[in-house]
Design an enzyme around this catalytic site. Structure first.
Site, short mmCIF file in Angstrom:
data_model
loop_
_atom_site.label_atom_id
_atom_site.label_comp_id
_atom_site.label_asym_id
_atom_site.label_seq_id
_atom_site.Cartn_x
_atom_site.Cartn_y
_atom_site.Cartn_z
N ASP A 1 5.20 -8.06 2.50
CA ASP A 1 4.60 -7.96 3.84
C ASP A 1 3.46 -8.99 3.97
O ASP A 1 2.64 -9.13 3.06
CB ASP A 1 4.04 -6.53 3.99
CG ASP A 1 3.52 -6.22 5.38
OD1 ASP A 1 4.05 -6.78 6.36
OD2 ASP A 1 2.59 -5.39 5.49
N ASP B 1 3.96 -14.91 7.10
CA ASP B 1 3.03 -14.73 8.22
C ASP B 1 2.28 -16.05 8.45
O ASP B 1 1.25 -16.32 7.84
CB ASP B 1 2.05 -13.60 7.91
CG ASP B 1 1.02 -13.41 9.01
OD1 ASP B 1 1.03 -14.21 9.99
OD2 ASP B 1 0.19 -12.50 8.91
N GLY C 1 1.27 -3.06 13.07
CA GLY C 1 0.15 -2.31 13.64
C GLY C 1 0.61 -1.10 14.43
O GLY C 1 0.05 -0.79 15.48
N ALA C 2 1.63 -0.40 13.91
CA ALA C 2 2.29 0.64 14.72
C ALA C 2 1.85 2.06 14.38
O ALA C 2 2.43 3.02 14.88
CB ALA C 2 3.80 0.51 14.56
N GLU D 1 6.72 -14.64 11.99
CA GLU D 1 5.86 -14.11 13.06
C GLU D 1 5.38 -15.21 13.98
O GLU D 1 4.98 -16.29 13.54
CB GLU D 1 4.64 -13.39 12.45
CG GLU D 1 3.68 -12.85 13.51
CD GLU D 1 2.55 -12.00 12.92
OE1 GLU D 1 2.72 -11.44 11.83
OE2 GLU D 1 1.50 -11.91 13.57
N HIS E 1 -3.79 -4.11 13.55
CA HIS E 1 -3.76 -3.40 12.27
C HIS E 1 -4.95 -2.43 12.17
O HIS E 1 -5.97 -2.64 12.82
CB HIS E 1 -3.82 -4.39 11.10
CG HIS E 1 -2.57 -5.19 10.94
ND1 HIS E 1 -2.48 -6.52 11.29
CD2 HIS E 1 -1.34 -4.83 10.49
CE1 HIS E 1 -1.24 -6.94 11.05
NE2 HIS E 1 -0.53 -5.94 10.57
N GLY E 2 -4.80 -1.41 11.35
CA GLY E 2 -5.93 -0.52 11.04
C GLY E 2 -6.02 0.68 11.96
O GLY E 2 -5.14 0.94 12.78
P1 13P Z 1 -0.94 -0.13 10.72
O1 13P Z 1 -2.30 -0.57 10.30
O2 13P Z 1 -0.92 0.22 12.17
O3 13P Z 1 -0.39 0.93 9.88
O4 13P Z 1 0.03 -1.41 10.57
C1 13P Z 1 0.55 -1.75 9.32
C2 13P Z 1 1.23 -3.07 9.30
O5 13P Z 1 1.49 -3.70 10.30
C3 13P Z 1 1.59 -3.59 7.98
O6 13P Z 1 2.14 -4.87 8.05
O1 G3H Z 2 -0.96 -5.42 7.35
C1 G3H Z 2 -0.88 -4.78 6.32
C2 G3H Z 2 -1.83 -3.80 5.87
O2 G3H Z 2 -2.12 -2.77 6.75
C3 G3H Z 2 -3.05 -4.38 5.22
O3 G3H Z 2 -2.76 -4.21 3.91
O4 G3H Z 2 -4.95 -4.16 2.76
O5 G3H Z 2 -2.79 -4.40 1.52
O6 G3H Z 2 -3.65 -6.30 2.88
P1 G3H Z 2 -3.61 -4.82 2.69
ZN ZN Z 3 1.31 -6.05 9.63
#
Ligand code: 13P
Ligand code: G3H
Ligand code: ZN
Length: 305
Positions: free
Chosen positions: A80, A102, A209-210, A132, A178-179
């Site tokens: 990811d 990414d 970010g879902a 992306e 995200h977050g």
């Molecule tokens: P969330 O922070 O909304 O869970 O998104 C995670 C994400 O997009 C990981 O690539």
């Molecule tokens: O986008 C992905 C995660 O939510 C952030 O993960 O803290 O492992 O980089 P990470």
């Molecule tokens: Zn992500």
């Protein structure tokens, strides 16, 4: 069984469901995800970031996921938000079946060039590539139409990008972030933009970010000391709408983090005498599995294995 992402995601888009992609850093999260996938009979994507690889080691993670995938459930082992080629080389050599490049913060030409490099590397391993275009950022931080257009995915550019790169799936920016702090006021995804993208791009689309940032998990974590103030996630209705319009992979990390944290805080508080880590981690595994099952139902992947 371990599978590449392409076929699974093409089928998901055609049948209008989405496959959940959960981030892991450790065994407990993986056990929870697999228990949920087996119970729900759902295909699943287990993904690790470069940060997860730095934390746990790519060989450890790949070995864990390979064991998790030894049953009948289709499992995709995915990198990811990959940015550095050394992580792609290591992950693919360890058996990852899917990778994401990414390049969203790069200028268009550099994003294309790097994505193409990763596509040709991944092809040697029979792995799929997610790319992306547009930056995943909260829509409310963007005030004017021009500002939104500069950051969110432009439909025509997305169509050109998939032609130029030969990627297998495309992550789009339609207002998520995200977050745990995605929106300041009302939650809002740009579904009209998604519809235009889906008309021009026939590949499976990916929603980052879902996480929904469930109120009951926030409360549970807060009851045990966390301060999560204005945390706010994506509404289930918006996720369903996005899946109707081409989204075939939905990324969830924060919701599992929240479940883990709530479970651990509660276990530590409720069992002050216990020093066996297995007893302290067990409630967190159950909570994460419950969250994962809820996502499989929401996305319609339950029963699609
Ligand atoms: P969330 O922070 O909304 O869970 O998104 C995670 C994400 O997009 C990981 O690539
Ligand atoms: O986008 C992905 C995660 O939510 C952030 O993960 O803290 O492992 O980089 P990470
Ligand atoms: Zn992500």
């Amino acid at each position: 069984m371990l599978v590449a992402a392409k076929k699974i995601l093409v089928r998901a888009r055609a049948k209008k469901y989405a496959v959940p992609a959960f981030n892991i850093n450790h065994l407990e999260a993986l056990k929870a995800i697999m228990a949920a996938a087996e119970k729900m009979k759902s295909p699943v994507i287990v993904q690790t970031t470069e940060g997860a690889i730095d934390y746990a080691g790519v060989e450890y993670l790949a070995a864990l996921i390979r064991v998790a995938a030894s049953g009948k459930i289709p499992v995709i082992m995915h990198l990811d938000h990959g940015k550095n080629l050394k992580y792609f080389q290591a992950a693919l050599a360890c058996g990852y079946t899917s990778v994401m490049l990414d390049g969203s913060l790069l200028p268009y030409a550099k994003n294309v060039a790097l994505t193409k490099t990763v596509v040709s590397l991944a092809r040697k391993y029979g792995a799929s590539v997610e790319a992306e275009i547009g930056a995943i950022k909260g829509i409310e931080d963007l005030v004017s139409v021009a500002e939104k257009d500069a950051v969110l995915t432009k439909p025509e550019e997305a169509a050109r990008f998939v032609q130029d790169t030969g990627c297998d799936s495309l992550a789009v920016a339609i207002g998520t972030a995200h977050g745990a702090y995605k929106f300041k006021g009302e939650t809002h995804l740009d579904i009209e933009r998604l519809k235009k993208i889906a008309q021009l791009v026939k590949l499976p689309l990916v929603l980052h970010g879902a996480s929904g940032v469930r109120a009951d998990l926030l409360k549970l974590a807060e009851r045990h000391g966390a301060k999560l103030g204005h945390a706010r996630g994506v509404l289930d209705a918006d996720i369903k709408n996005a899946v109707k319009h081409g989204v075939a992979k939905v990324n969830i990390d924060t919701d599992l983090r929240l479940a883990f944290t709530a479970g651990v805080r509660q276990a530590v508080d409720d069992q002050p005498q216990v020093i066996d880590p297995r007893k302290l981690l067990e409630p967190a595994i159950h909570l994460m599995a419950e969250v994962a099952m809820q996502k499989m139902k929401l996305l319609g992947s339950a029963g699609q294995k």
